[in-house]
Design a protein around this motif. Structure first.
Motif, PDB file in Angstrom:
ATOM      1  N   TRP A 264       0.830  -1.201   0.000  1.00 13.58           N
ATOM      2  CA  TRP A 264       0.000   0.000   0.000  1.00 13.58           C
ATOM      3  C   TRP A 264       0.872   1.261   0.000  1.00 13.58           C
ATOM      4  N   LEU A 265       1.912   1.265   0.821  1.00 16.59           N
ATOM      5  CA  LEU A 265       2.803   2.424   0.877  1.00 16.59           C
ATOM      6  C   LEU A 265       3.656   2.529  -0.376  1.00 16.59           C
ATOM      7  N   ASP A 266       4.194   1.403  -0.828  1.00 17.63           N
ATOM      8  CA  ASP A 266       5.116   1.421  -1.963  1.00 17.63           C
ATOM      9  C   ASP A 266       4.436   1.919  -3.226  1.00 17.63           C
ATOM     10  N   ARG A 267       3.199   1.492  -3.486  1.00 20.19           N
ATOM     11  CA  ARG A 267       2.503   1.920  -4.702  1.00 20.19           C
ATOM     12  C   ARG A 267       2.194   3.410  -4.688  1.00 20.19           C
ATOM     13  N   ARG A 268       2.075   3.995  -3.514  1.00 22.07           N
ATOM     14  CA  ARG A 268       1.693   5.403  -3.412  1.00 22.07           C
ATOM     15  C   ARG A 268       2.884   6.346  -3.231  1.00 22.07           C
ATOM     16  N   ILE A 269       3.926   5.887  -2.587  1.00 25.63           N
ATOM     17  CA  ILE A 269       5.077   6.747  -2.333  1.00 25.63           C
ATOM     18  C   ILE A 269       6.274   6.344  -3.182  1.00 25.63           C
ATOM     19  N   GLY A 270       6.496   5.050  -3.375  1.00 27.78           N
ATOM     20  CA  GLY A 270       7.612   4.587  -4.187  1.00 27.78           C
ATOM     21  C   GLY A 270       8.801   4.193  -3.326  1.00 27.78           C
ATOM     22  N   MET A 271       9.465   3.101  -3.727  1.00 26.06           N
ATOM     23  CA  MET A 271      10.597   2.625  -2.948  1.00 26.06           C
ATOM     24  C   MET A 271      11.736   3.630  -2.936  1.00 26.06           C
ATOM     25  N   ASP A 272      11.912   4.387  -4.036  1.00 27.59           N
ATOM     26  CA  ASP A 272      13.014   5.350  -4.072  1.00 27.59           C
ATOM     27  C   ASP A 272      12.843   6.415  -2.999  1.00 27.59           C
ATOM     28  N   ARG A 273      11.608   6.935  -2.852  1.00 30.10           N
ATOM     29  CA  ARG A 273      11.388   7.974  -1.843  1.00 30.10           C
ATOM     30  C   ARG A 273      11.400   7.386  -0.433  1.00 30.10           C
ATOM     31  N   LEU A 274      10.810   6.218  -0.253  1.00 27.62           N
ATOM     32  CA  LEU A 274      10.838   5.572   1.059  1.00 27.62           C
ATOM     33  C   LEU A 274      12.271   5.268   1.478  1.00 27.62           C
ATOM     34  N   THR A 275      13.098   4.851   0.510  1.00 34.49           N
ATOM     35  CA  THR A 275      14.494   4.573   0.808  1.00 34.49           C
ATOM     36  C   THR A 275      15.229   5.837   1.221  1.00 34.49           C
ATOM     37  N   SER A 276      14.941   6.943   0.538  1.00 33.89           N
ATOM     38  CA  SER A 276      15.573   8.217   0.897  1.00 33.89           C
ATOM     39  C   SER A 276      15.178   8.633   2.309  1.00 33.89           C
ATOM     40  N   TRP A 277      13.902   8.494   2.647  1.00 39.17           N
ATOM     41  CA  TRP A 277      13.456   8.824   4.011  1.00 39.17           C
ATOM     42  C   TRP A 277      14.131   7.915   5.024  1.00 39.17           C
ATOM     43  N   HIS A 278      14.227   6.637   4.691  1.00 37.32           N
ATOM     44  CA  HIS A 278      14.884   5.678   5.586  1.00 37.32           C
ATOM     45  C   HIS A 278      16.329   6.089   5.845  1.00 37.32           C
ATOM     46  N   ARG A 279      17.014   6.529   4.801  1.00 38.51           N
ATOM     47  CA  ARG A 279      18.419   6.900   4.944  1.00 38.51           C
ATOM     48  C   ARG A 279      18.576   8.101   5.869  1.00 38.51           C
ATOM     49  N   TRP A 280      17.769   9.130   5.662  1.00 39.83           N
ATOM     50  CA  TRP A 280      17.932  10.338   6.466  1.00 39.83           C
ATOM     51  C   TRP A 280      17.437  10.147   7.894  1.00 39.83           C
ATOM     52  N   THR A 281      16.364   9.390   8.090  1.00 36.49           N
ATOM     53  CA  THR A 281      15.946   9.105   9.465  1.00 36.49           C
ATOM     54  C   THR A 281      16.962   8.197  10.148  1.00 36.49           C
ATOM     55  N   GLY A 282      17.700   7.391   9.358  1.00 36.89           N
ATOM     56  CA  GLY A 282      18.761   6.565   9.931  1.00 36.89           C
ATOM     57  C   GLY A 282      19.852   7.399  10.568  1.00 36.89           C
ATOM     58  N   PHE A 283      20.253   8.467   9.873  1.00 41.78           N
ATOM     59  CA  PHE A 283      21.257   9.353  10.463  1.00 41.78           C
ATOM     60  C   PHE A 283      20.684  10.066  11.693  1.00 41.78           C
ATOM     61  N   GLY A 284      19.393  10.426  11.631  1.00 39.03           N
ATOM     62  CA  GLY A 284      18.756  11.018  12.802  1.00 39.03           C
ATOM     63  C   GLY A 284      18.722  10.050  13.972  1.00 39.03           C
ATOM     64  N   LEU A 285      18.452   8.781  13.679  1.00 41.01           N
ATOM     65  CA  LEU A 285      18.455   7.759  14.723  1.00 41.01           C
ATOM     66  C   LEU A 285      19.831   7.632  15.370  1.00 41.01           C
ATOM     67  N   LEU A 286      20.869   7.631  14.535  1.00 41.33           N
ATOM     68  CA  LEU A 286      22.229   7.500  15.065  1.00 41.33           C
ATOM     69  C   LEU A 286      22.547   8.623  16.046  1.00 41.33           C
ATOM     70  N   TRP A 287      22.250   9.862  15.669  1.00 41.98           N
ATOM     71  CA  TRP A 287      22.552  10.994  16.560  1.00 41.98           C
ATOM     72  C   TRP A 287      21.674  10.980  17.813  1.00 41.98           C
ATOM     73  N   THR A 288      20.426  10.526  17.666  1.00 41.22           N
ATOM     74  CA  THR A 288      19.544  10.454  18.838  1.00 41.22           C
ATOM     75  C   THR A 288      20.053   9.436  19.849  1.00 41.22           C
ATOM     76  N   LEU A 289      20.498   8.272  19.355  1.00 40.46           N
ATOM     77  CA  LEU A 289      20.996   7.243  20.269  1.00 40.46           C
ATOM     78  C   LEU A 289      22.338   7.642  20.882  1.00 40.46           C
ATOM     79  N   LEU A 290      23.180   8.315  20.105  1.00 45.22           N
ATOM     80  CA  LEU A 290      24.431   8.820  20.679  1.00 45.22           C
ATOM     81  C   LEU A 290      24.141   9.832  21.791  1.00 45.22           C
ATOM     82  N   ALA A 291      23.167  10.705  21.540  1.00 46.75           N
ATOM     83  CA  ALA A 291      22.794  11.678  22.572  1.00 46.75           C
ATOM     84  C   ALA A 291      22.265  10.958  23.812  1.00 46.75           C
ATOM     85  N   HIS A 292      21.472   9.906  23.606  1.00 48.61           N
ATOM     86  CA  HIS A 292      20.952   9.125  24.735  1.00 48.61           C
ATOM     87  C   HIS A 292      22.103   8.559  25.580  1.00 48.61           C
TER      88      HIS A 292
END
Length: 455
Positions: free
Chosen positions: A81-109
């Motif tokens: 449902w998500l892939d057909r509407r947003i696309g794997m390329d955009r979901l992958t880009s979001w995953h990548r940038w939230t991944g860096f956000g996750l890394l900094w959040t856990l380091l801060a923790h």
């Protein structure tokens, strides 16, 4: 430049959907994340504020780190449902940038918690860190999880990513799932919100269950079920040129496979020397319920080896994936812009697209125009206009760069009132998108496919 044109037959206008599928899905994701962020803030407040400020910040960043990690799992779960509407390329880009956000959040923790307890216990930071790791249940698991996430983050930086084969990068990325399990174990053992209330425990168990369940469903169960149901098999391998080959695939009940023109699959050909490779190839013909076709140019070992596949070879296919489909068409007419391997989904879309269509096919030389004969026949049959734009990357037309705003407007005078679908190498795609912005083509009428995968 070659132009082929046929009189346009009468075609019914495409109804413009009142709600854009991409906007609906994106808004739904944002709303889901915001609602969970509010719940996490409430759980944090309910647990009390009796610690010092650094420990409180450590707890808060830990909770939001857990939420971001769960959200990341949903982004790469490949839910249809998500892939057909947003696309794997955009979901992958979001995953990548939230991944860096996750890394900094856990380091801060980790930093806030360590310094906070060191301050409270009046101990040196290193001593406090060692004490937490060796005496507090779950902390050692959290340290291992953080180190794994840091390793994955390091290999995901573009400079490092380009130096690694996809299979190597993918294998390293799988350690993220181990990090998720370890992080959840740490949260179970040391998380204050788990001990705070039955509601908090139920919330976190539900959140992690749904996030991990979505991965199991989208990445494992659904592909396995579809392959058991359809039993894909190669029926023919047809060279299109010295460097291009088409592979025809059939199976059972293909009329029930929810594939659309413009989408792609991850193909795994179960031959002795290829079964471990999964390569993304778009459909080069619209699905007809009887067979599927992919067409690939020899750009690497995976695509170059396609011509040696024997008919009868079993295929494990994951997909269909991608939002590069007519589902997102907003206007009655369209422009299709293709370059390089991007011609394959464009050729399939030309079969499926309603209304009047103009195709712009960009190649360095006429001999590089893969599937041009088919495009020409399709264009003539359905009354479309086909422009073959040839020349080096810096080629100029009488209106300037071949894919610049002025030439786009000259080739398609009514381009502002059409949907524009663009697929090709990144430099070409970027040039077209710049031109469309200069021409003030509405953003919701621009659809660009960028091939990218996440673990």
């Amino acid at each position: 430049m070659t132009t082929l044109e046929a009189p346009a037959p009468p075609t019914p206008p495409t109804p413009t959907p009142s709600l854009r599928p991409k906007a609906v899905a994106r808004t739904g994701l944002y709303a889901l994340l915001a609602a969970n962020a509010a719940v996490v803030a409430g759980l944090f407040a309910a647990a009390g504020f009796d610690d010092n400020a650094l420990i409180l910040l450590g707890r808060l960043t830990g909770l939001y780190g857990a939420l971001i990690m769960a959200f990341q799992l949903v982004l790469v779960a490949r839910l249809p449902w998500l892939d057909r509407r947003i696309g794997m390329d955009r979901l992958t880009s979001w995953h990548r940038w939230t991944g860096f956000g996750l890394l900094w959040t856990l380091l801060a923790h980790a930093v806030f918690i360590t310094y906070g307890y060191a301050q409270a216990e009046n101990l040196p930071v290193v001593t406090q860190f060692a004490e937490l790791a060796t005496t507090v249940d779950g902390v050692l698991r959290a340290i291992v999880a953080l180190l794994l996430i840091m390793m994955v983050g390091a290999v995901s930086v573009r400079a490092a990513r380009r130096r690694l084969a996809y299979e190597t990068w993918h294998f390293i990325h799988l350690y993220t799932y181990l990090a998720v399990v370890l992080a959840f174990g740490h949260q179970l053992a040391a998380g204050r919100t788990f001990a705070g209330s039955p509601f908090a425990r139920a919330y976190w168990w539900t959140l992690w269950g749904l996030a991990l369940g979505s991965v199991v469903l989208g990445r494992f169960l659904l592909p396995l079920w579809r392959n058991l149901r359809h039993r894909f098999r190669v029926t023919a391998v047809v060279p299109e040129s010295d460097s291009v080959v088409s592979v025809y695939i059939t199976g059972r009940h293909l009329d029930r496979l929810p594939a659309r023109a413009g989408q792609f699959f991850l193909w795994r050909f179960l031959a002795k020397d290829r079964w471990w490779q999964a390569n993304p190839f778009s459909l080069s013909a619209a699905p007809d319920g009887r067979s599927l076709r992919l067409t690939a140019k020899a750009l690497g070992p995976g695509s170059a080896g396609l011509r040696h596949i024997q008919p009868g070879t079993r295929v494990f296919a994951e997909g269909p994936y991608g939002a590069f489909t007519t589902m997102h068409q907003r206007t009655p007419n369209a422009v299709l812009v293709a370059g390089g391997v991007g011609v394959t989904p464009v050729r399939a879309l030309l079969e499926d697209m309603a209304g009047h269509v103009v195709v712009l096919y960009r190649v360095r030389a006429h001999g590089d125009a893969v599937l041009f004969g088919e495009l020409a026949q399709l264009a003539h049959a359905r009354g479309a206009v086909l422009h073959l734009l040839t020349g080096p990357n810096d080629a100029q037309s009488e209106h300037g760069p071949l894919l610049g705003a002025a030439n786009l407007a000259a080739l398609v005078p009514d381009i502002r009132s059409r949907d524009v679908f663009v697929c090709g190498p990144p430099p070409m795609t970027d040039a077209v998108l710049r031109g469309l912005r200069e021409l003030d083509v509405p953003r919701d009428q621009i659809h660009a496919e960028r091939f990218s995968l996440a673990s």
